[in-house]
Design an enzyme around this catalytic site. Structure first.
Site, short mmCIF file in Angstrom:
data_model
loop_
_atom_site.label_atom_id
_atom_site.label_comp_id
_atom_site.label_asym_id
_atom_site.label_seq_id
_atom_site.Cartn_x
_atom_site.Cartn_y
_atom_site.Cartn_z
N HIS A 1 1.22 74.21 33.35
CA HIS A 1 0.73 74.85 34.58
C HIS A 1 -0.65 74.30 34.94
O HIS A 1 -0.78 73.57 35.92
CB HIS A 1 0.70 76.36 34.35
CG HIS A 1 0.52 77.18 35.58
ND1 HIS A 1 0.47 76.65 36.84
CD2 HIS A 1 0.39 78.53 35.74
CE1 HIS A 1 0.30 77.63 37.72
NE2 HIS A 1 0.26 78.77 37.08
N HIS B 1 7.34 67.54 42.05
CA HIS B 1 7.04 68.98 42.12
C HIS B 1 8.35 69.74 42.25
O HIS B 1 9.29 69.26 42.90
CB HIS B 1 6.16 69.28 43.35
CG HIS B 1 5.46 70.59 43.26
ND1 HIS B 1 6.07 71.77 43.64
CD2 HIS B 1 4.21 70.93 42.83
CE1 HIS B 1 5.21 72.76 43.45
NE2 HIS B 1 4.08 72.29 42.95
N ASP C 1 -2.32 67.66 41.43
CA ASP C 1 -3.03 67.27 40.22
C ASP C 1 -3.33 65.77 40.15
O ASP C 1 -4.05 65.32 39.27
CB ASP C 1 -2.21 67.67 38.99
CG ASP C 1 -2.19 69.17 38.82
OD1 ASP C 1 -3.26 69.78 38.95
OD2 ASP C 1 -1.11 69.73 38.58
#
Ligand code: CMC
Length: 442
Positions: free
Chosen positions: A282, A321, A377
């Site tokens: 996460h 994702h 990210d």
């Protein structure tokens, strides 16, 4: 509500259009289930039984991959088209025009504040940035090399002991003051955890600075009388905070809601969110991106690296994702702010590798056909590194702004009459009715 009919009965024409007709082949019974907002109620399946003693049919969805757990009016994501909206406002506009504190207000109260409301909100958050002096002693009790996320997790949970009245969660005014405290104190706890890890004295909040400016001051102030944050860093940080403020029912938000559903105080519920975010799947992907870029080392090595990814040896971290099957809108926005940060802090050689890697991946059918695009990210770790943060601080940087999302979701849950204590079912796979054997006879 469901209705039930015998097998073979013709429901065509009789069934409503917003219904699902299901035949249970074990019994031949046919059921009609209401469809609302593209969902059927799992509890409606319970009427499907093979006998009167039968518990009834359940759904099995171990990672909630196809289960809506709540109704929410906070964050909207359209993964196919790369859309992210908070309370209906596109993330691009909020990052362009707004500030993190205004966005926090939007998430919590559901609408943009008037000028007076915003001034009051900023004032309220600002005057609550200080933490009780005992927190400092508490922080000092951690080992010198304690992980800052572990420190944050412990200390945010401990706030509940400083504000015991926070457990009066039915009292709206009480909920509001705890909301303010949580958003206000999170950067202070985070900065204290960082300073502890650095072996440096804690820096008290400076209430003349903006929310991100004060955070930078608490992180980096040394002997100077007054820390002057660079406006480019202040703005980049504010944008990063906006981008990470909420992302609907992700792992940590689900943790906050599940723990909060026991009617515990919000500090304990948010501590559960921090715990979930601590996990590498996460809050840890940006660290993995940085390690990957360092390992690639130079642009010449990119083709070999990509071949390894395509051969299934490893993943291209920061790509792909579960929800976005298009460019993650947050990645695009972060990319724009990287140059500002590097202008102040000096350019990282890793940026060139990251840019070239993205370009080559985007030209490669392996990634295009699987709809693998950069996610939030991919670039955030480069900014954090440029800010002088160790990788252990990356999840902490995520937790600070996500607090407003967690608390907004918690507030929504607390007043939702459909929400009860979260308590999933299980499929029991163990032994039954065994006779106990004393230890000396086993
Ligand atoms: N690199 C190479 N191939 C990939 C990648 C990747 N990063 N991601 C997915 N694939 C491939 C995967 O091998 C599979 O290929 P095939 O169909 O040939 O078997 C296909 O794409 C579908 O992958 P999946 O694992 O079924 O997709 P998922 O939705 O379960 O996983 C993910 C999503 C984010 C875990 C995954 O894309 C991944 O591991 N990415 C790298 C880690 C990462 O960047 N994580 C941060 C996510 S953003 C965090 C946030 O929003 O808070």
């Amino acid at each position: 509500m469901t209705t039930q009919s015998q097998a073979g009965s013709d429901n065509r024409g009789g069934a409503g259009t917003d219904t699902l007709t299901v035949t249970d082949n074990r019994t031949g019974q046919t059921y009609e289930l209401d469809i609302t907002d593209g969902t059927v109620r799992a509890m409606d399946l319970r009427r499907m039984k093979v006998s009167d003693e039968d518990f009834g049919l359940m759904t099995y969805d171990p990672a909630f991959t196809n289960t809506a757990s709540c109704r929410s009016a906070i964050t909207y994501i359209d993964g196919d088209n790369g859309v992210l909206e908070y309370r209906g406002y596109p993330i691009e506009q909020l990052c362009q025009e707004s500030t993190y504190l205004e966005v926090a207000y939007l998430l919590v109260f559901g609408q943009l504040p008037t000028e007076t409301e915003l001034d009051q909100w900023v004032h309220d958050i600002t005057v609550h940035t200080f933490v009780h002096e005992n927190i400092k002693d508490f922080m000092n009790g951690f080992r010198h090399d304690a992980h800052p996320m572990g420190m944050l997790l412990g200390s945010v949970g401990a706030l509940s002991t400083f504000y015991p009245e926070a457990n009066r969660i039915k009292d709206a005014q009480n909920r509001e003051i705890q909301t303010i405290r949580l958003i206000a104190k999170m950067p202070t706890l985070a900065a204290f955890a960082f300073r502890h890890a650095m072996g440096q004295p804690y820096v008290y909040p400076d209430n003349d600075l903006s929310y991100p400016g004060n955070f930078l001051s608490m992180m980096y102030k040394m002997t100077e009388l007054r820390y002057e944050p660079d406006p480019r860093l202040e703005r980049a940080l504010d944008v990063l905070f906006i981008l990470h403020a909420d992302h609907e029912q992700n792992c940590s938000t689900n943790a906050v809601r599940a723990v909060g559903s026991s009617q515990v105080d919000p500090y304990s519920a948010v501590a559960a969110g921090v715990a979930a975010l601590y996990g590498p799947l996460h809050g840890g992907a940006n660290e993995a991106v940085l390690r990957m870029l360092r390992r690639i080392g130079s642009k010449q090595n990119i083709p070999d690296f990509l071949q390894g990814v395509k051969d299934g040896n490893e993943r291209l971290m920061g790509f792909g994702h579960r929800v976005y099957k298009n460019y993650d809108p947050r990645a695009r926005i972060i990319r724009k702010h990287i140059d500002d940060v590097f202008e102040v802090r000096g350019k990282s050689p890793l940026l060139e590798i990251a840019t070239e890697l993205e370009k080559r991946a985007m030209d490669d059918d392996y990634f295009v056909s699987r709809k693998l695009y950069p996610n939030v990210d991919y670039y955030s770790g480069l900014i954090y590194e440029a800010l002088g943060l160790p990788v252990s601080m990356f999840p902490v940087m995520f937790a600070i702004p996500r607090t407003s999302g967690w608390i907004a979701q918690w507030l929504e849950m607390v007043v939702d009459s459909e929400q009860r204590i979260a308590r999933p079912r299980q499929i029991y796979t163990g032994a039954r009715e065994q006779d106990y054997v004393p230890v000396d006879r086993r």
